[in-house]
Design a protein around this motif. Structure first.
Motif, PDB file in Angstrom:
ATOM      1  N   ALA A   1      33.410  25.574  42.165  1.00 52.00           N
ATOM      2  CA  ALA A   1      33.506  25.866  40.733  1.00 52.00           C
ATOM      3  C   ALA A   1      34.188  27.212  40.498  1.00 52.00           C
ATOM      4  O   ALA A   1      35.011  27.368  39.581  1.00 52.00           O
ATOM      5  CB  ALA A   1      32.114  25.854  40.112  1.00 52.00           C
ATOM      6  N   LYS A   2      33.858  28.195  41.352  1.00 54.12           N
ATOM      7  CA  LYS A   2      34.472  29.520  41.239  1.00 54.12           C
ATOM      8  C   LYS A   2      35.969  29.450  41.499  1.00 54.12           C
ATOM      9  O   LYS A   2      36.778  30.066  40.784  1.00 54.12           O
ATOM     10  CB  LYS A   2      33.798  30.476  42.222  1.00 54.12           C
ATOM     11  N   ILE A   3      36.363  28.667  42.501  1.00 54.81           N
ATOM     12  CA  ILE A   3      37.782  28.524  42.827  1.00 54.81           C
ATOM     13  C   ILE A   3      38.526  27.845  41.686  1.00 54.81           C
ATOM     14  O   ILE A   3      39.618  28.278  41.288  1.00 54.81           O
ATOM     15  CB  ILE A   3      37.949  27.730  44.141  1.00 54.81           C
ATOM     16  N   ARG A   4      37.939  26.780  41.138  1.00 54.25           N
ATOM     17  CA  ARG A   4      38.588  26.078  40.011  1.00 54.25           C
ATOM     18  C   ARG A   4      38.792  27.021  38.836  1.00 54.25           C
ATOM     19  O   ARG A   4      39.852  27.034  38.201  1.00 54.25           O
ATOM     20  CB  ARG A   4      37.729  24.891  39.565  1.00 54.25           C
ATOM     21  N   GLU A   5      37.775  27.820  38.569  1.00 51.39           N
ATOM     22  CA  GLU A   5      37.847  28.732  37.415  1.00 51.39           C
ATOM     23  C   GLU A   5      38.957  29.760  37.591  1.00 51.39           C
ATOM     24  O   GLU A   5      39.735  30.024  36.659  1.00 51.39           O
ATOM     25  CB  GLU A   5      36.501  29.443  37.251  1.00 51.39           C
ATOM     26  N   ILE A   6      39.062  30.321  38.787  1.00 56.08           N
ATOM     27  CA  ILE A   6      40.057  31.368  39.019  1.00 56.08           C
ATOM     28  C   ILE A   6      41.478  30.792  39.078  1.00 56.08           C
ATOM     29  O   ILE A   6      42.426  31.381  38.542  1.00 56.08           O
ATOM     30  CB  ILE A   6      39.722  32.135  40.318  1.00 56.08           C
ATOM     31  N   LEU A   7      41.622  29.613  39.694  1.00 62.30           N
ATOM     32  CA  LEU A   7      42.967  29.046  39.817  1.00 62.30           C
ATOM     33  C   LEU A   7      43.520  28.548  38.492  1.00 62.30           C
ATOM     34  O   LEU A   7      44.742  28.410  38.339  1.00 62.30           O
ATOM     35  CB  LEU A   7      42.974  27.908  40.839  1.00 62.30           C
ATOM     36  N   THR A   8      42.655  28.245  37.523  1.00 66.92           N
ATOM     37  CA  THR A   8      43.136  27.742  36.227  1.00 66.92           C
ATOM     38  C   THR A   8      43.447  28.858  35.240  1.00 66.92           C
ATOM     39  O   THR A   8      43.882  28.575  34.108  1.00 66.92           O
ATOM     40  CB  THR A   8      42.092  26.799  35.601  1.00 66.92           C
ATOM     41  N   LEU A   9      43.261  30.113  35.635  1.00 68.48           N
ATOM     42  CA  LEU A   9      43.637  31.223  34.753  1.00 68.48           C
ATOM     43  C   LEU A   9      45.153  31.229  34.576  1.00 68.48           C
ATOM     44  O   LEU A   9      45.899  30.788  35.461  1.00 68.48           O
ATOM     45  CB  LEU A   9      43.176  32.558  35.342  1.00 68.48           C
ATOM     46  N   PRO A  10      45.668  31.720  33.439  1.00 64.88           N
ATOM     47  CA  PRO A  10      47.117  31.697  33.177  1.00 64.88           C
ATOM     48  C   PRO A  10      47.905  32.432  34.257  1.00 64.88           C
ATOM     49  O   PRO A  10      47.444  33.415  34.840  1.00 64.88           O
ATOM     50  CB  PRO A  10      47.247  32.409  31.823  1.00 64.88           C
ATOM     51  N   VAL A  11      49.114  31.935  34.532  1.00 63.09           N
ATOM     52  CA  VAL A  11      50.022  32.542  35.511  1.00 63.09           C
ATOM     53  C   VAL A  11      51.347  32.824  34.824  1.00 63.09           C
ATOM     54  O   VAL A  11      51.894  31.950  34.137  1.00 63.09           O
ATOM     55  CB  VAL A  11      50.253  31.603  36.718  1.00 63.09           C
ATOM     56  N   ALA A  12      51.873  34.046  35.003  1.00 65.12           N
ATOM     57  CA  ALA A  12      53.171  34.405  34.435  1.00 65.12           C
ATOM     58  C   ALA A  12      54.265  34.016  35.419  1.00 65.12           C
ATOM     59  O   ALA A  12      54.298  34.508  36.547  1.00 65.12           O
ATOM     60  CB  ALA A  12      53.225  35.903  34.147  1.00 65.12           C
ATOM     61  N   LEU A  13      55.156  33.111  34.988  1.00 70.48           N
ATOM     62  CA  LEU A  13      56.245  32.654  35.844  1.00 70.48           C
ATOM     63  C   LEU A  13      57.559  32.717  35.079  1.00 70.48           C
ATOM     64  O   LEU A  13      57.727  32.030  34.070  1.00 70.48           O
ATOM     65  CB  LEU A  13      56.015  31.214  36.316  1.00 70.48           C
ATOM     66  N   GLY A  14      58.485  33.538  35.546  1.00 69.42           N
ATOM     67  CA  GLY A  14      59.819  33.585  34.952  1.00 69.42           C
ATOM     68  C   GLY A  14      59.821  33.824  33.454  1.00 69.42           C
ATOM     69  O   GLY A  14      60.572  33.181  32.721  1.00 69.42           O
ATOM     70  N   GLY A  15      58.995  34.708  32.976  1.00 70.33           N
ATOM     71  CA  GLY A  15      58.936  35.027  31.558  1.00 70.33           C
ATOM     72  C   GLY A  15      58.086  34.083  30.743  1.00 70.33           C
ATOM     73  O   GLY A  15      57.907  34.287  29.542  1.00 70.33           O
ATOM     74  N   ALA A  16      57.546  33.031  31.364  1.00 72.54           N
ATOM     75  CA  ALA A  16      56.676  32.080  30.664  1.00 72.54           C
ATOM     76  C   ALA A  16      55.272  32.152  31.265  1.00 72.54           C
ATOM     77  O   ALA A  16      55.073  32.591  32.393  1.00 72.54           O
ATOM     78  CB  ALA A  16      57.226  30.665  30.784  1.00 72.54           C
TER      79      ALA A  16
END
Length: 440
Positions: free
Chosen positions: A387-402
C-alpha cells in the motif's frame, strides 16, 4: 727538503667534504671538522664538549651505542648507518667509517651524508609497494590503508590525511583511520591552505592550523613554520583528492625534498585511485542496472538465494513483490523514450525511498521491478508495504514540462507459504502481478 705536515693537519681535515668526528671514551666530542655545519647545521664550537648522543635520533641510540662499544674493542666499522637530527629538526642519514685509537683513547670517525640516497631508496620502495597495494586491494578503502602504511614509514612522526574530492558538494571523503571501514566527511573551508591546494591544483608548504587539524593556515596568516604539506592527487588534469601531512611540533619543518617525495607518491596514488575507481565502477555495472542504478536481475537472484538460505536456517519469513508501471508504453509512445527513461529513474528512486536498507530493490527489465522484503512478520505487514509503494508511486511526476500520474500493478509471494525456492516465489509473484493488472 723535509716538510713538516703537522701544522697542515687541521687545514687538511677541514678541507674534507665528509665530517670528521673525534669522541673520547665517555662519549664527549673533543673535535669535529667544519663540515659539521653542512651536515647537521651546528658549528664546531657548538658541538665540541657535548655528548655525541645529544644528536642521535632516539630510535637509533641503542644500536649506535652497541656499535661504539665494538669500535672501542678494536673492531673498526666501515659501513655503519644511523640517523642524526639536524639543528632544524629533520633526520639526516649518516654512513660511518670509524676506528679506535688505543694510544689516545679516542674514537675517530668520518661521517658521510647519505640522506639523498635513502630518499631515492624510499621513493623506489614506495612505488613498488603502492603498485603492490593496488594489486592486492579489492576496495578503495583497502588501497587507502596500504598508502597510510607507506606514508607512515616515509614520514613516521607526521599525521596523514588522505581525502577524495566530491565535485558536487566541494567536500572531502577521508578514511577514518580509527575504524576498519569508516569514512569521515570533511568541509574544505575557503580560508584554509587546503582550499588553496584545490583551487590551484598545486602542492603547498604552509603552517599547521592547531585549531583545525589537516586544513592548514594560509600564507598570510601562518606562523612561517612549514610543518604542513599538501599535494593534490591529479589525474587527467582533474583534482581527485589530496595527500596531507602535518607535524604538531613547531621545530619540525618540511622542505622541498619532502614535497618532491610526497608529490611523487601522490602521482602514483592518483593513477591507482583512478584505476581502482574504474574497476569498482565496472563491478558496479556488472551487478546493477545502467539506467536506474538498481540491483540487476543477476544480483537480485543471488540475494534472493542468500535470503532463502538464511530464512531456512533461522525459520524466518520473507516476501517478494513483483510490480510494473501501468500504461508505460503509452508514455513512451506519446512523450518519447527520454521521458520514459526519466519516469523509470523516478520510480526507482521512490522505491528506494520507501523500503528499508536491508531490503533489495531490483529492475528486472523494461518497466518491471522486484522488491525483496526480509524478516517480515506476516501477510499484513506485506500488504502495508504494498500500500505504501502504491501511494508513493502514484504521486505526480514532472516529465518534459508536463505533470503525469501513473499507477502500478503489484503481485506478492511469501516464503514459506507460497514456495521455498527462488523460481517458485518469482513465478508466484509474477502471476499475482498480472492478475492484478487484468483487474484494471
Amino acid at each position: 727538503m723535509t716538510i713538516d705536515f703537522n701544522p697542515l693537519y687541521p687545514k687538511l681535515v677541514n678541507l674534507i667534504l665528509d665530517t670528521v668526528f673525534v669522541v673520547d671514551e665517555s662519549g664527549q666530542i673533543v673535535f669535529v671538522s667544519e663540515a659539521c655545519w653542512q651536515l647537521l647545521g651546528y658549528s664546531p664550537a657548538e658541538m665540541i664538549g657535548t655528548p655525541i648522543l645529544n644528536y642521535i635520533h632516539s630510535e637509533d641510540r641503542e644500536r649506535t651505542l652497541n656499535a661504539a662499544r665494538r669500535v672501542m674493542s678494536g673492531r673498526s666499522h666501515t659501513d655503519f648507518e644511523n640517523r642524526y637530527l639536524h639543528k632544524d629538526g629533520h633526520a639526516v642519514h649518516i654512513l660511518w667509517s670509524a676506528r679506535w685509537s688505543e694510544e689516545d683513547r679516542l674514537r675517530i670517525a668520518v661521517a658521510r651524508d647519505v640522506t639523498a640516497l635513502r630518499r631515492a631508496d624510499q621513493t623506489r620502495n614506495a612505488l613498488y609497494r603502492i603498485s603492490e597495494a593496488a594489486h592486492e586491494a579489492e576496495t578503495l578503502r583497502a588501497l587507502c590503508d596500504g598508502v597510510y602504511s607507506i606514508i607512515g614509514e616515509l614520514f613516521p612522526e607526521s599525521d596523514l590525511y588522505l581525502g577524495f574530492h566530491q565535485a558536487s558538494s566541494g567536500r572531502l571523503n577521508l578514511p577514518d583511520w580509527r575504524t576498519k571501514n569508516g569514512w569521515i566527511d570533511w568541509q574544505v573551508t575557503p580560508d584554509s591552505a587546503l582550499a588553496e591546494v584545490f583551487g590551484s591544483g598545486k602542492a603547498l608548504l604552509a603552517s599547521r592550523d592547531p585549531a583545525r587539524e589537516g586544513l592548514g593556515l594560509r600564507h598570510d596568516t601562518g606562523s612561517g613554520v612549514a610543518n604542513w604539506l599538501a599535494v593534490p592527487l591529479v589525474s587527467q588534469e582533474t583534482v581527485l583528492g589530496v595527500l596531507v601531512i602535518e607535524h604538531s611540533s613547531a621545530t619540525v619543518e618540511y622542505d622541498e625534498a619532502d614535497q618532491s617525495l610526497l608529490a611523487f607518491v601522490a602521482t602514483q596514488v592518483a593513477t591507482v585511485v583512478e584505476r581502482k575507481r574504474a574497476e569498482e565502477h565496472l563491478r558496479f555495472l556488472a551487478h546493477h542496472d545502467g539506467l536506474t542504478g538498481l540491483t540487476n536481475r543477476s544480483l537480485f537472484y543471488d540475494r534472493l538465494e542468500t535470503a532463502l538460505r538464511s530464512a531456512n536456517r533461522n525459520e524466518g519469513r520473507l516476501a517478494l513483490l513483483y510490480l510494473d508501471v501501468n500504461d508505460f508504453k503509452q508514455i513512451n509512445d506519446t512523450m518519447g523514450h527520454e521521458a520514459g527513461d526519466q519516469l523509470l529513474i523516478e520510480m526507482a528512486q521512490r522505491l528506494r525511498d520507501c523500503t528499508r536498507d536491508a531490503d533489495t530493490v531490483a529492475r528486472m527489465g523494461g518497466d518491471e521491478f522486484t522488491v525483496l522484503l526480509t524478516d517480515v512478520h506476516g501477510r499484513d505487514s506485506v500488504e502495508n508495504a504494498m500500500a505504501k509503494i502504491r501511494e508513493i508511486l502514484t504521486l505526480p511526476v514532472a516529465l518534459g514540462g508536463a505533470t503525469v500520474r501513473v499507477s502500478c500493478s503489484i503481485g506478492s509471494a511469501m516464503y514459506p507459504e507460497d514456495g521455498d525456492t527462488a523460481s517458485q516465489l518469482v513465478s508466484k509473484a509474477d502471476s499475482a502481478m498480472y492478475a492484478s493488472k487484468r483487474q484494471l
